[in-house]
Design an enzyme around this catalytic site. Structure first.
Site, PDB file in Angstrom:
ATOM      1  N   ASP A  85       0.741  -1.573   0.383  1.00 10.06           N
ATOM      2  CA  ASP A  85      -0.494  -0.034  -0.215  1.00 10.06           C
ATOM      3  C   ASP A  85       0.841   1.176  -0.221  1.00 10.06           C
ATOM      4  O   ASP A  85       0.785   1.745   0.016  1.00 10.06           O
ATOM      5  CB  ASP A  85      -1.330   0.373   1.260  1.00 10.06           C
ATOM      6  CG  ASP A  85      -0.641  -0.028   2.422  1.00 10.06           C
ATOM      7  OD1 ASP A  85       1.382  -0.355   2.528  1.00 10.06           O
ATOM      8  OD2 ASP A  85      -1.003  -0.391   3.627  1.00 10.06           O
ATOM      9  N   GLU A  86       1.795   1.219   0.313  1.00  8.82           N
ATOM     10  CA  GLU A  86       2.994   2.266   0.193  1.00  8.82           C
ATOM     11  C   GLU A  86       2.870   2.883  -0.654  1.00  8.82           C
ATOM     12  O   GLU A  86       3.623   4.321  -1.472  1.00  8.82           O
ATOM     13  CB  GLU A  86       4.458   1.577   0.545  1.00  8.82           C
ATOM     14  CG  GLU A  86       4.249   1.147   2.199  1.00  8.82           C
ATOM     15  CD  GLU A  86       5.995   1.085   2.926  1.00  8.82           C
ATOM     16  OE1 GLU A  86       6.350   1.871   3.069  1.00  8.82           O
ATOM     17  OE2 GLU A  86       5.138   0.768   4.228  1.00  8.82           O
TER      18      GLU A  86
END
Ligand code: NAD
Ligand code: TYD
Length: 335
Positions: free
Chosen positions: A123-124
């Protein structure tokens, strides 16, 4: 089905191999370079399983990769440099493994007519959310990575999609939140804090300790990957999260309480440069399409993880006395 797992001697990859051998009839080849994060001790429990084979090698080495691709139906690609703080210290290897390595695998997958290439991402790549907002990342969120780690993972996601769009490679991608569980390298927050707390050493909380991460128990992540590999639509991305948002202070307090240690071990240290304030995942797509949702609550997961670390002190000790010591001292000072 026969699958090539890359990075299977690391944290999530080794948990995935155990999960698959227990829950599916697939055969596995594990290609891992055994960097500082790769550890064959993680796989002791299944090293003699007839459905499992290990090959030491680099995902950037097209010869090895091509040889292995010829033997499998699908690929699950975990191999990466995975730690944000290390990407601040030494970005080049992140580009090499995460970007170049992914391209080498994609090319070989194409040439060997692999049925599906599953890429494990993070998700980064989406950047940071507002601390106090209710917004979450989903599959439509634009990419906005901030660290060399997340930028390299974003680049790898783009390459996977480019191989699909340009050459017709059948792929799926999962972007998941922060995993935790057994065999996690003690540079990540949970195993680091558990190890330090046990030894009455301080827990280094970055900045104001308010940055939030969404924690996902690793077995839940493994199940999500298996479901996407089996039933996910080619060319699609699925966001996978644990519905468990915690900040650094909450994490330290939870671990100290569980171990009966004083809050005075919490120490606020210099913030991580470019520290993203909040990650949170809306996993409604994978829930709706594939029936997946996290099964393990944070309370159950953290209790199991702490217990695993207590029961496996030798595993942690081996890591602490090795090459990791140098990194730890650079990052936090003498142990
Ligand atoms: P890890 O650092 O524990 O393990 C990485 C593994 O890859 C190690 O076994 C290492 O030896 C291997 N590897 C590294 N470079 C290699 C190379 N050039 N060739 C072959 N093998 C190589 O990582 P992890 O936490 O298990 O993460 C696995 C994947 O999941 C990564 O792609 C990461 O970006 C992604 N991810 C992790 C998290 C998390 O919370 N840990 C969250 C989201 C996504
Ligand atoms: P980390 O486990 O490194 O995962 P990521 O950077 O991929 O999210 O860090 C999780 C959170 O914990 C992040 O907000 C940074 C913070 N953190 C600390 O406060 N102290 C630490 O020593 C570490 C490693 C992380």
């Amino acid at each position: 089905m026969k699958i090539l797992v890359t990075g299977g001697a690391g944290f999530i990859g080794s948990n995935f191999i155990y999960w698959v051998l227990k829950n599916r009839d697939w055969e596995i080849i594990n290609l891992d370079k055994l960097t500082y994060a790769g550890n064959l001790e993680n796989l002791k429990g299944i090293e003699n399983d007839p459905r499992y084979n290990f090959v030491q090698g680099d995902v950037c080495d097209s010869h090895t990769v091509n040889e292995l691709m010829a033997k499998v139906d699908c690929v699950v690609h975990f191999a990466a440099e995975s730690h944000v703080d290390r990407s601040v210290l030494e970005p080049a290897v992140f580009v090499e493994t995460n970007v170049v390595g992914t391209q080498v695998l994609l090319q070989a997958a194409l040439e060997n007519k692999i049925k599906k290439f599953h890429h494990v991402s993070t998700d980064e790549v989406f950047g940071a959310l507002e601390l106090d907002g209710s917004k979450k990342f989903n599959e439509e969120t634009p990419y906005n990575p901030h660290s060399p780690y997340s930028a390299s993972k974003a680049a790898s996601d783009h390459l996977v999609r480019a191989y699909g769009d340009t050459f017709g490679l059948e792929y799926t991608i999962t972007n998941c939140s922060n995993n935790y569980g057994p065999y996690q390298f003690p540079e990540k927050i949970i195993p680091l804090f558990v190890t330090n707390a046990q030894e009455d050493k301080s827990l280094p909380i970055y900045g104001d300790g308010k940055a939030v991460r969404d924690y996902l128990y690793v077995d839940d992540h493994c199940e999500a990957i298996a479901l996407v590999l089996e039933n996910g639509k080619a060319g699609e991305t699925y966001c996978v999260g644990g519905d468990s948002e915690k900040n650094g202070i909450e994490m330290a307090e939870t671990i100290l309480k569980a171990l009966g240690k004083p809050k005075s071990l919490m120490t606020f240290v210099k913030d991580r440069p470019g520290h993203d304030r909040r990650y949170a995942i809306d996993h409604s797509k994978i829930t709706k399409e594939l029936g997946w949702k996290p099964r393990v609550t944070f309370e159950e997961g953290i209790a199991k993880t702490i217990q695993w670390n207590l029961d496996n002190k030798g595993w942690v000790e081996n890591i602490l006395s090795g090459e990791y010591q140098k990194y730890y001292e650079k990052q936090y000072g003498a142990r």
